[in-house]
Design a protein around this motif. Structure first.
Motif, mmCIF file in Angstrom:
data_model
loop_
_atom_site.group_PDB
_atom_site.id
_atom_site.type_symbol
_atom_site.label_atom_id
_atom_site.label_comp_id
_atom_site.label_asym_id
_atom_site.label_seq_id
_atom_site.Cartn_x
_atom_site.Cartn_y
_atom_site.Cartn_z
ATOM 1 N N GLU A 67 0.797 -1.217 0.000
ATOM 2 C CA GLU A 67 0.000 0.000 0.000
ATOM 3 C C GLU A 67 0.835 1.276 0.000
ATOM 4 O O GLU A 67 0.280 2.358 0.033
ATOM 5 C CB GLU A 67 -0.943 -0.014 1.203
ATOM 6 C CG GLU A 67 -1.946 -1.142 1.125
ATOM 7 C CD GLU A 67 -2.797 -1.269 2.366
ATOM 8 O OE1 GLU A 67 -2.579 -0.525 3.329
ATOM 9 O OE2 GLU A 67 -3.694 -2.123 2.351
ATOM 10 N N LYS A 68 2.185 1.162 -0.051
ATOM 11 C CA LYS A 68 2.996 2.365 0.114
ATOM 12 C C LYS A 68 4.075 2.619 -0.926
ATOM 13 O O LYS A 68 4.611 3.706 -0.964
ATOM 14 C CB LYS A 68 3.652 2.347 1.493
ATOM 15 C CG LYS A 68 2.627 2.415 2.589
ATOM 16 C CD LYS A 68 3.244 2.606 3.924
ATOM 17 C CE LYS A 68 2.101 2.729 4.923
ATOM 18 N NZ LYS A 68 2.489 2.610 6.274
ATOM 19 N N THR A 69 4.446 1.658 -1.766
ATOM 20 C CA THR A 69 5.544 1.901 -2.701
ATOM 21 C C THR A 69 5.059 2.539 -3.991
ATOM 22 O O THR A 69 3.867 2.654 -4.236
ATOM 23 C CB THR A 69 6.307 0.602 -3.048
ATOM 24 O OG1 THR A 69 5.406 -0.294 -3.674
ATOM 25 C CG2 THR A 69 6.923 -0.030 -1.824
ATOM 26 N N ASP A 70 6.002 2.924 -4.849
ATOM 27 C CA ASP A 70 5.644 3.645 -6.071
ATOM 28 C C ASP A 70 5.693 2.791 -7.329
ATOM 29 O O ASP A 70 5.667 3.311 -8.424
ATOM 30 C CB ASP A 70 6.541 4.874 -6.230
ATOM 31 C CG ASP A 70 8.006 4.508 -6.370
ATOM 32 O OD1 ASP A 70 8.353 3.314 -6.219
ATOM 33 O OD2 ASP A 70 8.798 5.405 -6.634
ATOM 34 N N THR A 71 5.782 1.475 -7.197
ATOM 35 C CA THR A 71 5.736 0.608 -8.370
ATOM 36 C C THR A 71 4.833 -0.582 -8.122
ATOM 37 O O THR A 71 4.735 -1.076 -7.001
ATOM 38 C CB THR A 71 7.140 0.059 -8.731
ATOM 39 O OG1 THR A 71 7.618 -0.679 -7.605
ATOM 40 C CG2 THR A 71 8.099 1.165 -9.094
ATOM 41 N N GLY A 72 4.147 -1.025 -9.158
ATOM 42 C CA GLY A 72 3.355 -2.244 -9.074
ATOM 43 C C GLY A 72 2.112 -2.147 -8.219
ATOM 44 O O GLY A 72 1.583 -3.168 -7.808
ATOM 45 N N ASN A 73 1.669 -0.946 -7.923
ATOM 46 C CA ASN A 73 0.497 -0.818 -7.070
ATOM 47 C C ASN A 73 -0.762 -0.543 -7.866
ATOM 48 O O ASN A 73 -0.783 -0.588 -9.080
ATOM 49 C CB ASN A 73 0.725 0.252 -6.014
ATOM 50 C CG ASN A 73 1.335 -0.312 -4.755
ATOM 51 O OD1 ASN A 73 1.179 -1.482 -4.458
ATOM 52 N ND2 ASN A 73 2.032 0.503 -4.017
ATOM 53 N N CYS A 74 -1.804 -0.206 -7.169
ATOM 54 C CA CYS A 74 -3.132 -0.062 -7.764
ATOM 55 C C CYS A 74 -3.383 1.314 -8.378
ATOM 56 O O CYS A 74 -2.821 2.308 -7.941
ATOM 57 C CB CYS A 74 -4.173 -0.353 -6.699
ATOM 58 S SG CYS A 74 -4.072 -2.048 -6.070
ATOM 59 N N PRO A 75 -4.248 1.363 -9.387
ATOM 60 C CA PRO A 75 -4.578 2.629 -10.048
ATOM 61 C C PRO A 75 -5.114 3.701 -9.096
ATOM 62 O O PRO A 75 -4.833 4.885 -9.274
ATOM 63 C CB PRO A 75 -5.638 2.237 -11.069
ATOM 64 C CG PRO A 75 -5.382 0.797 -11.348
ATOM 65 C CD PRO A 75 -4.896 0.231 -10.040
ATOM 66 N N CYS A 76 -5.859 3.308 -8.071
ATOM 67 C CA CYS A 76 -6.423 4.305 -7.148
ATOM 68 C C CYS A 76 -5.340 5.047 -6.379
ATOM 69 O O CYS A 76 -5.581 6.128 -5.856
ATOM 70 C CB CYS A 76 -7.407 3.654 -6.183
ATOM 71 S SG CYS A 76 -6.661 2.402 -5.136
ATOM 72 N N ALA A 77 -4.137 4.467 -6.318
ATOM 73 C CA ALA A 77 -3.018 5.120 -5.644
ATOM 74 C C ALA A 77 -2.170 5.908 -6.636
ATOM 75 O O ALA A 77 -1.084 6.368 -6.311
ATOM 76 C CB ALA A 77 -2.166 4.084 -4.924
ATOM 77 N N GLY A 78 -2.668 6.054 -7.881
ATOM 78 C CA GLY A 78 -1.950 6.840 -8.880
ATOM 79 C C GLY A 78 -1.003 6.040 -9.747
ATOM 80 O O GLY A 78 -0.178 6.608 -10.454
ATOM 81 N N PHE A 79 -1.114 4.727 -9.726
ATOM 82 C CA PHE A 79 -0.219 3.902 -10.514
ATOM 83 C C PHE A 79 -0.894 3.455 -11.802
ATOM 84 O O PHE A 79 -1.960 3.941 -12.139
ATOM 85 C CB PHE A 79 0.282 2.737 -9.663
ATOM 86 C CG PHE A 79 0.960 3.227 -8.420
ATOM 87 C CD1 PHE A 79 2.199 3.843 -8.491
ATOM 88 C CD2 PHE A 79 0.328 3.149 -7.201
ATOM 89 C CE1 PHE A 79 2.810 4.344 -7.357
ATOM 90 C CE2 PHE A 79 0.939 3.642 -6.052
ATOM 91 C CZ PHE A 79 2.180 4.242 -6.131
ATOM 92 N N ARG A 80 -0.290 2.549 -12.529
ATOM 93 C CA ARG A 80 -0.736 2.177 -13.871
ATOM 94 C C ARG A 80 -2.218 1.807 -13.925
ATOM 95 O O ARG A 80 -2.706 0.988 -13.158
ATOM 96 C CB ARG A 80 0.094 1.019 -14.385
ATOM 97 C CG ARG A 80 -0.185 0.716 -15.840
ATOM 98 C CD ARG A 80 0.794 -0.258 -16.380
ATOM 99 N NE ARG A 80 0.644 -0.350 -17.816
ATOM 100 C CZ ARG A 80 1.449 -1.036 -18.572
ATOM 101 N NH1 ARG A 80 2.468 -1.666 -18.051
ATOM 102 N NH2 ARG A 80 1.264 -1.094 -19.865
ATOM 103 N N ALA A 81 -2.914 2.412 -14.868
ATOM 104 C CA ALA A 81 -4.338 2.159 -15.064
ATOM 105 C C ALA A 81 -4.551 0.790 -15.710
ATOM 106 O O ALA A 81 -3.663 0.266 -16.384
ATOM 107 C CB ALA A 81 -4.940 3.234 -15.957
ATOM 108 N N PRO A 82 -5.720 0.211 -15.527
ATOM 109 C CA PRO A 82 -6.004 -1.054 -16.200
ATOM 110 C C PRO A 82 -6.150 -0.838 -17.699
ATOM 111 O O PRO A 82 -6.367 0.291 -18.142
ATOM 112 C CB PRO A 82 -7.329 -1.491 -15.586
ATOM 113 C CG PRO A 82 -7.962 -0.247 -15.106
ATOM 114 C CD PRO A 82 -6.839 0.671 -14.715
ATOM 115 N N PRO A 83 -6.059 -1.897 -18.488
ATOM 116 C CA PRO A 83 -6.280 -1.775 -19.930
ATOM 117 C C PRO A 83 -7.685 -1.234 -20.204
ATOM 118 O O PRO A 83 -8.595 -1.404 -19.386
ATOM 119 C CB PRO A 83 -6.144 -3.205 -20.442
ATOM 120 C CG PRO A 83 -5.479 -3.975 -19.369
ATOM 121 C CD PRO A 83 -5.766 -3.270 -18.085
ATOM 122 N N THR A 84 -7.875 -0.628 -21.347
ATOM 123 C CA THR A 84 -9.162 -0.006 -21.673
ATOM 124 C C THR A 84 -10.310 -1.007 -21.677
ATOM 125 O O THR A 84 -11.427 -0.646 -21.311
ATOM 126 C CB THR A 84 -9.105 0.726 -23.027
ATOM 127 O OG1 THR A 84 -8.672 -0.194 -24.029
ATOM 128 C CG2 THR A 84 -8.153 1.901 -22.968
#
Length: 104
Positions: A67-84
């Motif tokens: 829940e705290k790092t800047d890689t491999g996390n969830c879109p709601c935390a500002g990370f990579r969005a899911p495919p369209t």
């Protein structure tokens, strides 16, 4: 992969339940550039219908590393969005409060 035959019955709703356990460092939607419904696009569970080559997305459960790092996390935390093709039909979380990954 698990196939559940419908024996020709039509349906409008899909219901189910699964239990997930996190080991090491799942990467949510952090996969290469060719993310489509026929490839490995998520660390998690993908629910689809149809035959290979003509699948349709229903829902995706994605697991992030923590829940705290800047890689491999969830879109709601500002990370990579899911495919369209996933759209907003997903849920993403981590079982690890972090930071870092836990080796079991």
């Amino acid at each position: 992969s698990l196939s559940i035959p419908t024996s020709g019955a039509s349906y409008q709703t899909v219901c189910g339940r699964f239990r997930a356990y996190q080991i090491a460092s799942p990467d949510a939607f952090n996969y290469g550039t060719e993310m489509n419904i026929e490839t490995h696009y998520v660390d998690g569970v993908s629910v689809t219908y149809g035959l290979p080559g003509s699948r349709h997305h229903v829902y995706t459960y994605a697991a992030g590393v923590d829940e705290k790092t800047d890689t491999g996390n969830c879109p709601c935390a500002g990370f990579r969005a899911p495919p369209t093709f996933v759209g907003s039909d997903y849920y993403c979380e981590s079982g690890n409060p972090g930071p870092g990954w836990i080796a079991n």
